[in-house]
Design a protein around this motif. Structure first.
Motif, PDB file in Angstrom:
ATOM      1  N   LYS A   6       0.823  -1.203   0.000  1.00 11.60           N
ATOM      2  CA  LYS A   6       0.000   0.000   0.000  1.00 11.60           C
ATOM      3  C   LYS A   6       0.860   1.257   0.000  1.00 11.60           C
ATOM      4  O   LYS A   6       0.519   2.244  -0.617  1.00 11.60           O
ATOM      5  N   LEU A   7       1.971   1.184   0.728  1.00 10.28           N
ATOM      6  CA  LEU A   7       2.875   2.330   0.814  1.00 10.28           C
ATOM      7  C   LEU A   7       4.244   1.925   0.300  1.00 10.28           C
ATOM      8  O   LEU A   7       4.730   0.832   0.604  1.00 10.28           O
ATOM      9  N   MET A  10       6.704   0.688   2.794  1.00  4.32           N
ATOM     10  CA  MET A  10       6.466  -0.633   3.377  1.00  4.32           C
ATOM     11  C   MET A  10       6.845  -1.781   2.437  1.00  4.32           C
ATOM     12  O   MET A  10       6.809  -2.943   2.837  1.00  4.32           O
ATOM     13  N   HIS A  11       7.221  -1.468   1.214  1.00  5.36           N
ATOM     14  CA  HIS A  11       7.432  -2.519   0.224  1.00  5.36           C
ATOM     15  C   HIS A  11       8.579  -3.467   0.597  1.00  5.36           C
ATOM     16  O   HIS A  11       8.454  -4.683   0.458  1.00  5.36           O
ATOM     17  N   VAL A  12       9.672  -2.928   1.096  1.00  5.66           N
ATOM     18  CA  VAL A  12      10.812  -3.780   1.469  1.00  5.66           C
ATOM     19  C   VAL A  12      10.398  -4.722   2.598  1.00  5.66           C
ATOM     20  O   VAL A  12      10.720  -5.913   2.576  1.00  5.66           O
ATOM     21  N   ALA A  13       9.646  -4.217   3.576  1.00  6.15           N
ATOM     22  CA  ALA A  13       9.175  -5.069   4.680  1.00  6.15           C
ATOM     23  C   ALA A  13       8.217  -6.144   4.158  1.00  6.15           C
ATOM     24  O   ALA A  13       8.278  -7.300   4.581  1.00  6.15           O
ATOM     25  N   ILE A  48      -1.261  -4.468 -13.499  1.00  4.70           N
ATOM     26  CA  ILE A  48      -1.104  -4.159 -12.085  1.00  4.70           C
ATOM     27  C   ILE A  48      -1.202  -2.647 -11.969  1.00  4.70           C
ATOM     28  O   ILE A  48      -0.409  -1.927 -12.576  1.00  4.70           O
ATOM     29  N   THR A  49      -2.185  -2.158 -11.220  1.00  4.62           N
ATOM     30  CA  THR A  49      -2.369  -0.717 -11.068  1.00  4.62           C
ATOM     31  C   THR A  49      -2.540  -0.393  -9.591  1.00  4.62           C
ATOM     32  O   THR A  49      -2.592  -1.295  -8.751  1.00  4.62           O
ATOM     33  N   HIS A  50      -2.666   0.886  -9.284  1.00  9.73           N
ATOM     34  CA  HIS A  50      -2.883   1.296  -7.900  1.00  9.73           C
ATOM     35  C   HIS A  50      -4.224   0.793  -7.368  1.00  9.73           C
ATOM     36  O   HIS A  50      -4.409   0.667  -6.171  1.00  9.73           O
TER      37      HIS A  50
END
Length: 163
Positions: A6-7, A10-13, A48-50
């Motif tokens: 979502k953010l 936060m993607h790496v986590a 793949i979109t938002h």
């Protein structure tokens, strides 16, 4: 498999959690088939979109441009094309059943009115396909289960609050 965050922060986590789960269950990924940092674009024949995972518009256009099949080979082509969109088509097997029944008839080819109606309804349905998205935590969902003589399917539907 798609890991979507979502953010951005936060993607790496989220990736770390995914890799830990893969390790826990001793699953391996083929590095040549992995892509990272994919934004809003085509990925594995989906968009793949938002908003979530959507049907590739090129696939819908290809089906909409098809003429009614005139022989079993063209019906097979149609069923292959729709199989790729299976997860976006509610009651997919029911919608495509006339085509499969037509392929099971070994004594001649007859494109019936039932087939024509199913073909037209499929095109209409794909004109506004659903978007797959991740539910929110504690979000109310309905599970619809369809049990037929020839298939069992389930879909989760988000409850929209129109208050």
């Amino acid at each position: 498999m798609v890991v979507k965050s979502k953010l951005v922060s936060m993607h790496v986590a989220d990736l770390n959690d995914t890799f830990q789960m893969l390790r826990r269950y001793k699953l391996r990924l083929n590095a040549t088939k992995c892509s990272f940092g994919v934004g809003s674009e085509k990925f594995l024949s989906y968009m793949i979109t938002h908003r979530g995972i959507e049907i590739n518009p090129a696939q819908v256009k290809a089906i909409n441009s098809l003429q009614p099949p005139r022989n079993p080979k063209e019906v097979q082509r149609l069923t292959r094309m729709t199989a790729a969109l299976n997860r976006f088509i509610s009651r997919s097997l029911d919608r495509r059943r006339p085509f499969f029944q037509l392929l099971n008839k070994w004594k001649g080819f007859e494109w019936t009115e039932e087939c024509s109606l199913a073909f037209q309804q499929l095109k209409e349905y794909l004109s506004q396909p659903p978007i797959m998205s991740r539910p929110e935590i504690d979000e109310v969902m309905f599970a619809y289960i369809v049990v037929a003589d020839h298939a069992v399917s389930l879909v989760l539907i988000r409850v929209e609050n129109n208050v």
